[in-house]
Design a protein around this motif. Sequence first.
Motif, PDB file in Angstrom:
ATOM      1  N   HIS A 144      48.676  54.766  47.536  1.00 52.93           N
ATOM      2  CA  HIS A 144      48.443  53.900  48.694  1.00 52.93           C
ATOM      3  C   HIS A 144      46.951  53.906  48.992  1.00 52.93           C
ATOM      4  CE1 HIS A 144      49.352  51.877  52.476  1.00 52.93           C
ATOM      5  NE2 HIS A 144      48.445  52.665  53.014  1.00 52.93           N
ATOM      6  N   VAL A 145      46.345  52.720  48.950  1.00 53.25           N
ATOM      7  CA  VAL A 145      44.915  52.576  49.220  1.00 53.25           C
ATOM      8  C   VAL A 145      44.777  51.712  50.463  1.00 53.25           C
ATOM      9  CG1 VAL A 145      42.705  51.768  48.330  1.00 53.25           C
ATOM     10  CG2 VAL A 145      44.384  52.772  46.768  1.00 53.25           C
ATOM     11  N   THR A 146      44.119  52.217  51.494  1.00 54.76           N
ATOM     12  CA  THR A 146      43.969  51.485  52.744  1.00 54.76           C
ATOM     13  C   THR A 146      42.796  50.511  52.690  1.00 54.76           C
ATOM     14  OG1 THR A 146      44.858  53.382  53.915  1.00 54.76           O
ATOM     15  CG2 THR A 146      43.728  51.753  55.243  1.00 54.76           C
ATOM     16  N   GLY A 147      41.740  50.854  51.986  1.00 57.70           N
ATOM     17  CA  GLY A 147      40.548  49.998  51.919  1.00 57.70           C
ATOM     18  C   GLY A 147      40.521  49.205  50.634  1.00 57.70           C
ATOM     19  N   ASN A 148      39.361  48.698  50.283  1.00 56.91           N
ATOM     20  CA  ASN A 148      39.186  47.921  49.062  1.00 56.91           C
ATOM     21  C   ASN A 148      39.271  48.839  47.849  1.00 56.91           C
ATOM     22  OD1 ASN A 148      38.747  45.560  50.534  1.00 56.91           O
ATOM     23  ND2 ASN A 148      36.553  45.995  50.741  1.00 56.91           N
ATOM     24  N   SER A 149      39.673  48.259  46.729  1.00 55.82           N
ATOM     25  CA  SER A 149      39.715  48.986  45.461  1.00 55.82           C
ATOM     26  C   SER A 149      38.806  48.285  44.474  1.00 55.82           C
ATOM     27  CB  SER A 149      41.138  49.024  44.892  1.00 55.82           C
ATOM     28  OG  SER A 149      41.986  49.732  45.757  1.00 55.82           O
ATOM     29  N   TYR A 150      37.968  49.037  43.801  1.00 55.12           N
ATOM     30  CA  TYR A 150      37.035  48.494  42.831  1.00 55.12           C
ATOM     31  C   TYR A 150      37.343  49.116  41.480  1.00 55.12           C
ATOM     32  CZ  TYR A 150      34.624  47.202  47.091  1.00 55.12           C
ATOM     33  OH  TYR A 150      34.323  46.689  48.321  1.00 55.12           O
ATOM     34  N   LEU A 151      37.608  48.266  40.486  1.00 56.80           N
ATOM     35  CA  LEU A 151      37.898  48.731  39.139  1.00 56.80           C
ATOM     36  C   LEU A 151      36.779  48.241  38.228  1.00 56.80           C
ATOM     37  CD1 LEU A 151      41.698  47.807  39.022  1.00 56.80           C
ATOM     38  CD2 LEU A 151      40.692  50.028  39.568  1.00 56.80           C
ATOM     39  N   ASP A 152      36.134  49.146  37.506  1.00 55.59           N
ATOM     40  CA  ASP A 152      35.063  48.775  36.585  1.00 55.59           C
ATOM     41  C   ASP A 152      35.565  48.731  35.147  1.00 55.59           C
ATOM     42  OD1 ASP A 152      33.133  48.507  38.549  1.00 55.59           O
ATOM     43  OD2 ASP A 152      32.557  50.621  38.457  1.00 55.59           O
ATOM     44  N   GLY A 153      36.859  48.700  34.961  1.00 50.60           N
ATOM     45  CA  GLY A 153      37.437  48.636  33.621  1.00 50.60           C
ATOM     46  C   GLY A 153      38.636  47.720  33.643  1.00 50.60           C
ATOM     47  N   ASN A 154      39.459  47.821  32.651  1.00 54.66           N
ATOM     48  CA  ASN A 154      40.653  46.992  32.537  1.00 54.66           C
ATOM     49  C   ASN A 154      41.741  47.499  33.470  1.00 54.66           C
ATOM     50  OD1 ASN A 154      39.463  45.442  30.477  1.00 54.66           O
ATOM     51  ND2 ASN A 154      40.098  46.921  28.932  1.00 54.66           N
ATOM     52  N   LEU A 155      42.636  46.591  33.859  1.00 49.44           N
ATOM     53  CA  LEU A 155      43.797  46.920  34.661  1.00 49.44           C
ATOM     54  C   LEU A 155      45.022  46.695  33.801  1.00 49.44           C
ATOM     55  CD1 LEU A 155      45.150  47.669  37.354  1.00 49.44           C
ATOM     56  CD2 LEU A 155      45.081  45.232  37.965  1.00 49.44           C
ATOM     57  N   ASP A 156      45.779  47.743  33.579  1.00 51.08           N
ATOM     58  CA  ASP A 156      46.987  47.665  32.755  1.00 51.08           C
ATOM     59  C   ASP A 156      48.163  47.993  33.662  1.00 51.08           C
ATOM     60  OD1 ASP A 156      48.866  47.646  30.778  1.00 51.08           O
ATOM     61  OD2 ASP A 156      48.202  49.495  29.807  1.00 51.08           O
ATOM     62  N   VAL A 157      49.084  47.031  33.817  1.00 55.08           N
ATOM     63  CA  VAL A 157      50.239  47.198  34.695  1.00 55.08           C
ATOM     64  C   VAL A 157      51.483  47.127  33.830  1.00 55.08           C
ATOM     65  CG1 VAL A 157      51.487  46.278  36.680  1.00 55.08           C
ATOM     66  CG2 VAL A 157      48.988  46.127  36.600  1.00 55.08           C
ATOM     67  N   ASP A 158      52.337  48.170  33.915  1.00 59.61           N
ATOM     68  CA  ASP A 158      53.554  48.218  33.108  1.00 59.61           C
ATOM     69  C   ASP A 158      54.798  47.883  33.921  1.00 59.61           C
ATOM     70  OD1 ASP A 158      52.274  48.881  30.747  1.00 59.61           O
ATOM     71  OD2 ASP A 158      52.429  51.039  31.110  1.00 59.61           O
ATOM     72  N   GLY A 159      54.668  47.433  35.126  1.00 59.67           N
ATOM     73  CA  GLY A 159      55.820  47.093  35.961  1.00 59.67           C
ATOM     74  C   GLY A 159      55.607  45.755  36.605  1.00 59.67           C
ATOM     75  N   ASN A 160      56.391  45.468  37.611  1.00 59.37           N
ATOM     76  CA  ASN A 160      56.249  44.220  38.346  1.00 59.37           C
ATOM     77  C   ASN A 160      55.030  44.280  39.244  1.00 59.37           C
ATOM     78  OD1 ASN A 160      58.643  43.230  37.217  1.00 59.37           O
ATOM     79  ND2 ASN A 160      59.864  44.229  38.821  1.00 59.37           N
ATOM     80  N   GLU A 161      54.437  43.106  39.495  1.00 58.83           N
ATOM     81  CA  GLU A 161      53.288  43.010  40.382  1.00 58.83           C
ATOM     82  C   GLU A 161      53.688  42.199  41.603  1.00 58.83           C
ATOM     83  OE1 GLU A 161      52.928  41.575  37.153  1.00 58.83           O
ATOM     84  OE2 GLU A 161      52.402  43.513  36.340  1.00 58.83           O
ATOM     85  N   THR A 162      53.262  42.662  42.733  1.00 57.02           N
ATOM     86  CA  THR A 162      53.440  41.897  43.960  1.00 57.02           C
ATOM     87  C   THR A 162      52.067  41.742  44.578  1.00 57.02           C
ATOM     88  OG1 THR A 162      55.642  42.839  44.301  1.00 57.02           O
ATOM     89  CG2 THR A 162      54.566  41.825  46.210  1.00 57.02           C
ATOM     90  N   LEU A 163      51.640  40.537  44.757  1.00 64.12           N
ATOM     91  CA  LEU A 163      50.336  40.266  45.360  1.00 64.12           C
ATOM     92  C   LEU A 163      50.563  39.581  46.690  1.00 64.12           C
ATOM     93  CD1 LEU A 163      48.443  38.878  42.245  1.00 64.12           C
ATOM     94  CD2 LEU A 163      48.297  41.173  43.213  1.00 64.12           C
ATOM     95  N   THR A 164      49.972  40.130  47.740  1.00 60.93           N
ATOM     96  CA  THR A 164      50.039  39.522  49.050  1.00 60.93           C
ATOM     97  C   THR A 164      48.596  39.180  49.434  1.00 60.93           C
ATOM     98  OG1 THR A 164      51.924  40.903  49.620  1.00 60.93           O
ATOM     99  CG2 THR A 164      50.766  39.833  51.432  1.00 60.93           C
ATOM    100  N   GLY A 165      48.301  37.941  49.642  1.00 57.57           N
ATOM    101  CA  GLY A 165      46.955  37.523  49.948  1.00 57.57           C
ATOM    102  C   GLY A 165      46.449  36.572  48.872  1.00 57.57           C
ATOM    103  N   THR A 166      45.171  36.411  48.792  1.00 59.64           N
ATOM    104  CA  THR A 166      44.562  35.469  47.861  1.00 59.64           C
ATOM    105  C   THR A 166      44.161  36.193  46.591  1.00 59.64           C
ATOM    106  OG1 THR A 166      43.669  34.226  49.743  1.00 59.64           O
ATOM    107  CG2 THR A 166      42.682  33.815  47.586  1.00 59.64           C
ATOM    108  N   LEU A 167      44.458  35.587  45.453  1.00 61.30           N
ATOM    109  CA  LEU A 167      44.035  36.111  44.151  1.00 61.30           C
ATOM    110  C   LEU A 167      42.893  35.246  43.661  1.00 61.30           C
ATOM    111  CD1 LEU A 167      44.368  37.904  41.628  1.00 61.30           C
ATOM    112  CD2 LEU A 167      46.048  36.229  40.787  1.00 61.30           C
ATOM    113  N   THR A 168      41.752  35.875  43.465  1.00 60.73           N
ATOM    114  CA  THR A 168      40.593  35.166  42.946  1.00 60.73           C
ATOM    115  C   THR A 168      40.324  35.665  41.542  1.00 60.73           C
ATOM    116  OG1 THR A 168      39.650  35.021  45.168  1.00 60.73           O
ATOM    117  CG2 THR A 168      38.149  34.655  43.326  1.00 60.73           C
ATOM    118  N   VAL A 169      40.297  34.756  40.585  1.00 53.19           N
ATOM    119  CA  VAL A 169      40.052  35.114  39.192  1.00 53.19           C
ATOM    120  C   VAL A 169      38.770  34.422  38.769  1.00 53.19           C
ATOM    121  CG1 VAL A 169      40.947  35.008  36.845  1.00 53.19           C
ATOM    122  CG2 VAL A 169      42.527  35.280  38.752  1.00 53.19           C
ATOM    123  N   SER A 170      37.852  35.188  38.188  1.00 57.44           N
ATOM    124  CA  SER A 170      36.612  34.551  37.744  1.00 57.44           C
ATOM    125  C   SER A 170      36.321  34.906  36.301  1.00 57.44           C
ATOM    126  CB  SER A 170      35.444  34.942  38.624  1.00 57.44           C
ATOM    127  OG  SER A 170      35.263  36.343  38.645  1.00 57.44           O
TER     128      SER A 170
END
Length: 170
Positions: A144-170
């Motif tokens: 559980h992360v309350t603030g922002n999360s910054y990833l400087d590498g790849n994100l690998d997800v092996d389960g379902n994703e739930t996104l609440t809010g805006t997804l910005t892809v660049s």
Amino acid sequence: VNGTQTTISGGTASTTTTWDDTGFKVTDSVNSQTFYVDNTGNATILANESVGGNLHVTGNSYLDGNVYMDNNLDVDGNAHVDGISRLDGNVYMDSNLDVDGNETLTGTLTVSGMSYTNGISNTGDIATDTLHTTGNAYVGNNLHVTGNSYLDGNLDVDGNETLTGTLTVS
């Protein structure tokens, strides 16, 4: 008095003092208290002793019983203890702590400053203002992360994703 010793008896005839070639001895036959100094200066005292001033020992001290103190203990060298050390009050150290075995803390561990470990295994919560690792971090349950999360590498997800809010892809 004879050719090899001098004996003096006094009091109720229970105390005897003897000087001879082996040393000086005081014996009380009623309460078995004995004081003996041999001819090399070694003293043997077979009763309780009280020292009203300072006690200065130049050589080693060997104590076969418990030691009780009603004040401070200052050690100017190393303190080596074989067995369990129990400290019932606070412990203050002005230098490093080096532990070669396992540690068990049953209270709260509060650390002011950086902590460097070779690994942490935890079955409860970790509360900190900043957590930094140069190795992998494994979370066996929810993260559980309350603030922002910054990833400087790849994100690998092996389960379902739930996104609440805006997804910005660049």
